[in-house]
Design a protein around this motif. Structure first.
Motif, short mmCIF file in Angstrom:
data_model
loop_
_atom_site.label_atom_id
_atom_site.label_comp_id
_atom_site.label_asym_id
_atom_site.label_seq_id
_atom_site.Cartn_x
_atom_site.Cartn_y
_atom_site.Cartn_z
N ARG B 58 -36.23 -0.31 -71.47
CA ARG B 58 -35.55 0.98 -71.71
C ARG B 58 -36.51 2.16 -71.48
O ARG B 58 -36.18 3.13 -70.81
CB ARG B 58 -34.98 1.01 -73.13
CG ARG B 58 -34.33 2.34 -73.52
CD ARG B 58 -33.64 2.25 -74.86
NE ARG B 58 -32.43 1.45 -74.79
CZ ARG B 58 -32.21 0.34 -75.48
NH1 ARG B 58 -33.12 -0.10 -76.34
NH2 ARG B 58 -31.08 -0.33 -75.34
N VAL B 67 -30.53 7.14 -66.62
CA VAL B 67 -29.85 7.58 -67.84
C VAL B 67 -29.02 6.41 -68.37
O VAL B 67 -28.28 5.77 -67.61
CB VAL B 67 -28.95 8.80 -67.55
CG1 VAL B 67 -28.27 9.28 -68.82
CG2 VAL B 67 -29.77 9.92 -66.92
N GLU B 68 -29.13 6.17 -69.68
CA GLU B 68 -28.49 4.98 -70.25
C GLU B 68 -27.02 5.21 -70.59
O GLU B 68 -26.65 6.26 -71.14
CB GLU B 68 -29.24 4.52 -71.51
CG GLU B 68 -28.76 3.14 -71.99
CD GLU B 68 -29.59 2.57 -73.14
OE1 GLU B 68 -30.50 3.26 -73.60
OE2 GLU B 68 -29.29 1.44 -73.55
N ILE B 69 -26.20 4.23 -70.27
CA ILE B 69 -24.79 4.21 -70.66
C ILE B 69 -24.48 2.81 -71.20
O ILE B 69 -25.37 1.97 -71.29
CB ILE B 69 -23.85 4.53 -69.48
CG1 ILE B 69 -24.01 3.47 -68.38
CG2 ILE B 69 -24.14 5.91 -68.91
CD1 ILE B 69 -22.94 3.57 -67.30
N LEU B 70 -23.23 2.56 -71.55
CA LEU B 70 -22.84 1.22 -72.00
C LEU B 70 -21.41 0.95 -71.55
O LEU B 70 -20.49 1.65 -71.97
CB LEU B 70 -22.95 1.11 -73.53
CG LEU B 70 -22.61 -0.25 -74.13
CD1 LEU B 70 -23.56 -1.34 -73.66
CD2 LEU B 70 -22.60 -0.18 -75.66
N MET B 71 -21.26 -0.05 -70.70
CA MET B 71 -19.92 -0.40 -70.21
C MET B 71 -19.41 -1.62 -70.95
O MET B 71 -20.19 -2.36 -71.55
CB MET B 71 -19.99 -0.65 -68.70
CG MET B 71 -20.30 0.64 -67.94
SD MET B 71 -20.46 0.43 -66.15
CE MET B 71 -22.18 -0.07 -66.01
N PRO B 72 -18.10 -1.84 -70.94
CA PRO B 72 -17.58 -2.98 -71.72
C PRO B 72 -17.87 -4.31 -71.05
O PRO B 72 -18.05 -4.39 -69.84
CB PRO B 72 -16.08 -2.72 -71.78
CG PRO B 72 -15.78 -1.86 -70.62
CD PRO B 72 -17.02 -1.06 -70.34
N MET B 73 -17.91 -5.35 -71.86
CA MET B 73 -18.10 -6.70 -71.37
C MET B 73 -16.80 -7.20 -70.73
O MET B 73 -16.81 -7.93 -69.76
CB MET B 73 -18.49 -7.57 -72.56
CG MET B 73 -18.70 -9.00 -72.22
SD MET B 73 -19.85 -9.75 -73.40
CE MET B 73 -19.70 -11.48 -72.92
N VAL B 74 -15.68 -6.80 -71.32
CA VAL B 74 -14.38 -7.19 -70.78
C VAL B 74 -13.95 -6.14 -69.76
O VAL B 74 -13.95 -4.95 -70.04
CB VAL B 74 -13.35 -7.30 -71.92
CG1 VAL B 74 -11.95 -7.52 -71.37
CG2 VAL B 74 -13.74 -8.42 -72.88
N VAL B 113 -17.03 -1.61 -62.25
CA VAL B 113 -16.77 -0.67 -63.34
C VAL B 113 -17.54 0.63 -63.12
O VAL B 113 -16.99 1.73 -63.26
CB VAL B 113 -17.13 -1.31 -64.70
CG1 VAL B 113 -16.96 -0.29 -65.83
CG2 VAL B 113 -16.26 -2.52 -64.98
N ILE B 117 -16.14 4.48 -62.52
CA ILE B 117 -16.52 5.64 -63.34
C ILE B 117 -17.01 6.78 -62.43
O ILE B 117 -16.58 7.93 -62.56
CB ILE B 117 -17.61 5.25 -64.36
CG1 ILE B 117 -17.02 4.30 -65.42
CG2 ILE B 117 -18.20 6.49 -65.04
CD1 ILE B 117 -18.06 3.72 -66.37
N LEU B 132 -27.81 5.40 -63.31
CA LEU B 132 -27.33 5.03 -64.65
C LEU B 132 -27.70 3.58 -64.90
O LEU B 132 -27.71 2.76 -63.98
CB LEU B 132 -25.81 5.19 -64.72
CG LEU B 132 -25.28 6.60 -64.47
CD1 LEU B 132 -23.76 6.60 -64.44
CD2 LEU B 132 -25.77 7.56 -65.56
N ILE B 135 -28.14 -1.84 -70.97
CA ILE B 135 -28.71 -3.11 -71.40
C ILE B 135 -27.61 -3.79 -72.18
O ILE B 135 -27.24 -3.32 -73.26
CB ILE B 135 -29.98 -2.90 -72.24
CG1 ILE B 135 -31.03 -2.17 -71.39
CG2 ILE B 135 -30.52 -4.23 -72.75
CD1 ILE B 135 -32.32 -1.85 -72.10
#
Lengths: 569, 569
Positions: B58, B67-74, B113, B117, B132, B135
């Motif tokens: 990180r 730049v950190e983001i978080l996408m869904p696992m599903v 995904v 976006i 982007l 983790i």
């Protein structure tokens, strides 16, 4: 962080499909984006908040002696078969098969997995007590995901599980977790309340919920005006009636009430006090033999579904009966139902039990009976606490009266007893070499939900107002026309550098945008402190400072800003 | 951390089902536990390492401007349909339906995904370039999960995606990521190498892998003894033959070779040099019209499957043909196949093209032809680079010769070009207001795999030897008979306090265990520094210190220990 290198993604328009203010503001402030129903991506601004919430939860868990682990999101079905939840859990439990046709679930919770680990790793009382936690992604296939990350399908949770030889140890850890939860929400700068809670479908004996207070909250909290008592209204005991049942003074008469579809219309149109009427609600029964059950509360009282659900004959989870089924069984519609002559089990609230000469539906459309009396006109029914407590009533704790608040549930702690350890045979040897079933506690925090709840509590019509501890950045730098003024640019760059060096998290709006756009974005995103740099201020050797929460502006000399920001809340 | 309040869970026995040393040691050191095939829980010791790896990744990503983001696992299936991967991806892609029968996948990667976006959030060149990353937990339904977390089904990855208007910008970010990856593995204290890589099924033009070097590595790395050149052997170009094809001097003769099932047996039993033989490998073709293809390499060379897969007529992913199909089409078994009279497409390696008077299978069981010559005995075949480069051959870079190393792939960076942005219509307006398709890069790090790879590289027969930067704790405190000696207890407790206060992470073995057990556990878990406290040392005013990596012991006076540990590597 420079906005030019960032994904700010603010929006002016309020998205049409967002029902609650936190969801609207999270979309508008570029915090999250919807990928599918109940599935969200966290954009940089949202993730920064999420990570701060996560860090506070982790720190307080560690401080309380809990040890972090990480369990998989995908869980083998056989563990769920062992506890019986493979059958019992509704369609919220997402079940699927892998390429070898083996059954798995996407974990909505981890009691099965942790108990499986513990029964293999722990065999002696010497290894106890132990509290393990994880901060991990969960999935719950909600039938109607809504309110953005408040009720999404994929979400981030902290779930902790504790293991004990005896109740005394269980109580000590439960208290430590209770305290840790208080610390967590206090550190986040949120107005919250721990409340007594129903243990619900997860089972167990003792339970508290933690609620972030907000007018938009889905839950009602009943608290005492004079003590620490607070309970979810689902759980709060209604006071027993003070008087006893009066003698019958009226005859029971059948009255035409064609225009009274509700209690309010009934009391308005007919000369009867609402306290002298009852509401009879038909709900689904727990078995095929008893498909319908009647619950009777006073006309001015509200049915408490969680209390009703505890009646053995009532289906859990609670559901109202369909009108067609009611009509078929009773011969009248929901507006005209009453306890007289009813051919299904009847349960009445304590306050209904002391009524006499009262009015109720006659089980014929558009007709009511008035002057009903127990035992004379209908048999005595079973009595229970079935209603919500009301503001102003005496508190169940014996001190003060009840007031109500709305809250959003963000934490829940439980004593589970042996609910899982028994079915999964999680035993240890005690001091005497005897095998004992472990006692368990479980402790959840809705990490992603906290972000939404914090916004529900902290916003105005211009945007979010972050508490400092969970703000995406602490300070915003707004240079006016930096791309035209070298002086503004130099001073803004220097300030950006200085704040970064001081370890202060800064969002530096270095875009070529009109000041109005930049101001609006900064208010929307809701950073606690904003420093404006313009030619006019520079002439005076000051920065213009604006506090997001109070709206107050003040001028601060160049050399005092850093100290000011460090000490500012 | 006190061991008594921790879940150490070490095991003496080597688990029978763990094939590789990292898996064995991760189980024995209490780092992970298996919940089901390819699904692991990280116990406290394992998670501490995982979180350190994550933190380093990180920090270096942030430093490189990502730049950190978080996408869904599903992920919703429709995005995968858009790029065609819903059909193309094999059964590793776990597909399932939700309660409303809508199709979803458990994300093995997030190109779809993120591109979805970005096409919504980015519309102008002014917002570019942008990188982007996240983790996040991934799932890949491996047919045969193995080696513990090295090839598990659920795993933790850092995946980054960059977006560009032009190739120049793409190159700048690619270089920055290349540098960031070097920093990451350097900071972790691992011996590693970046190597040129094949772009494989993910597509694109430019690619590097990062390998942790370990004798047990699955990958072979070819590097120059005199330059920076290094490539996965899959990718390393074999040198062109130096000579040209000699004239035919022998007649082609059919020879009985009943006992020669392999090239080794053939050259041993018959008077022929291995360099004068060829291997003919029958592989699956890409279409129904061409179900089989023959690939010919020199007898002493190894087929390179990745190079072979690039032939259009060859099925991708590469697969050898089944023996039954070979027999049906050619009339002989795999040991007797050769290019003479073959009725399927034939591709030969450059070195085969310059051979004359060579031997090969005769497409009749137990028979070979010797003295074969191109164009005289069989038509000229298509020529390509189809073999692995060999140690000692000249490096493709022109400097030095090739040497080989084994590595474990822990990172992979790609230039994707418009592979995803084209099919998903991710466009922006450029400086002239013209719509342009975005260029993309993607950059992966196998976070959980790094933990296993670090152990493959750093262990001995007593256990793990952690590099300091990713050790679960930096220092272990081992008090001898603390439960009998007050002096030992007091000094151990004081040291524990002092080290904690100094911000050093300590594991304090406060169990009532025999010293031998405690020593063995400490070596197994592999903390860099161990401090032993016993009555004998106390008398002399020293701690006994042991370095896990070097095994060196030394006595350190009480008042010098803190400084020693702070500066120790």
């Amino acid at each position: 962080m420079r906005v030019s290198k960032y994904l700010l993604s603010t929006q002016k328009e309020t998205p049409a499909d967002a029902e609650v203010v936190s969801h609207q503001l999270m979309l508008r402030a570029g915090m999250v984006r919807r990928n599918a129903s109940g599935l969200y991506s966290w954009l940089p601004t949202g993730l920064r908040v999420l990570r701060k919430v996560e860090a506070i939860v982790r720190e307080e868990m560690n401080k309380a002696g809990a040890v972090e682990i990480l369990m998989p999101m995908v869980q083998p079905a056989d563990l769920w078969v062992e506890t019986g939840r493979w059958e019992k859990f509704g369609p919220e439990l997402l079940r699927f098969q892998d390429r070898h046709n083996r059954d798995f679930v996407l974990g909505p919770t981890h009691e099965e997995v942790i108990t499986d680990i513990i029964r293999k790793e722990i065999n002696s009382y010497k290894q106890l007590p132990l509290t393990l936690y994880q901060i991990q992604t969960k999935f719950r296939d909600e039938v109607r995901p809504r309110f953005g990350v408040m009720r999404s399908r994929e979400f981030l949770m902290k779930d902790a599980y504790s293991f004990h030889l005896d109740q005394e140890s269980m109580d000590v850890t439960y208290d430590a977790m209770f305290q840790a939860y208080n610390n967590i929400f206090e550190r986040m700068g949120l107005s919250f309340r721990p409340v007594l809670a129903d243990t619900g479908s997860i089972g167990g004996s003792m339970s508290h919920e933690f609620h972030v207070l907000a007018d938009s909250g889905e839950d009602l909290i009943a608290y005492s005006t004079e003590s620490d008592y607070a309970a979810n209204i689902e759980k709060a005991e209604a006071p027993m009636p003070t008087g006893t049942r009066g003698a019958a003074t009226q005859k029971m008469t059948l009255v035409d009430t064609p225009n009274a579809k509700t209690i309010a219309e009934l009391v308005e149109q007919h000369d009867i006090a609402i306290e002298n009427t009852v509401k009879t609600l038909i709900v689904k029964g727990a078995t095929e033999e008893v498909p319908l059950v009647a619950i009777v509360v006073r006309g001015d009282h509200e049915l408490n579904e969680v209390k009703a659900e505890k009646i053995e004959a009532v289906l859990a989870p609670f559901e109202f009966a369909d009108e067609a089924d009611i009509r078929k069984a009773i011969g009248a519609g929901p507006g005209s139902i009453g306890p007289v002559g009813l051919n299904i089990p009847v349960y009445i609230d304590h306050s209904v039990n002391v009524m006499s000469d009262f009015g109720a539906g006659a089980n014929q459309d558009d007709k009511h009976y008035f002057g009903i009396n127990w035992e004379r006109d209908l048999p005595q029914a079973e009595v229970a606490d079935l209603r919500n407590i009301i503001e102003g009533e005496p508190s169940p704790c014996g001190q003060g009266t009840i007031a109500l608040l709305r809250g959003i549930e963000v934490g829940h702690i439980f004593q589970l007893g042996t609910n899982y350890s028994e079915s999964m045979h999680a035993n240890v040897l005690d001091q005497n070499g005897k095998s004992k079933t472990l006692l368990m506690g479980c402790y959840g925090v809705g990490v992603s939900r906290i972000v939404a709840a914090a916004i529900e509590q902290n916003h105005d019509d211009r945007g979010i107002i972050w508490p400092k501890a969970i703000a995406p950045f602490t300070v915003g730098i707004l240079p006016m026309n930096m791309h035209k003024s070298h002086r503004v640019k130099d001073i803004a760059e220097q300030l950006y550098q200085d704040l970064n060096d001081a370890g202060i998290e800064v969002l530096f709006d270095d875009r070529k945008e009109r000041p109005g756009v930049m101001f609006a974005d900064m208010e929307l995103v809701g950073l606690p402190h904003v420093v404006v740099i313009g030619d006019r201020n520079i002439d005076n050797g000051v920065f213009e400072y604006k506090n997001r929460r109070t709206g107050e502006k003040q001028e601060i000399p160049f050399d005092q800003l850093l100290d000011f920001l460090k000490s500012a809340e």
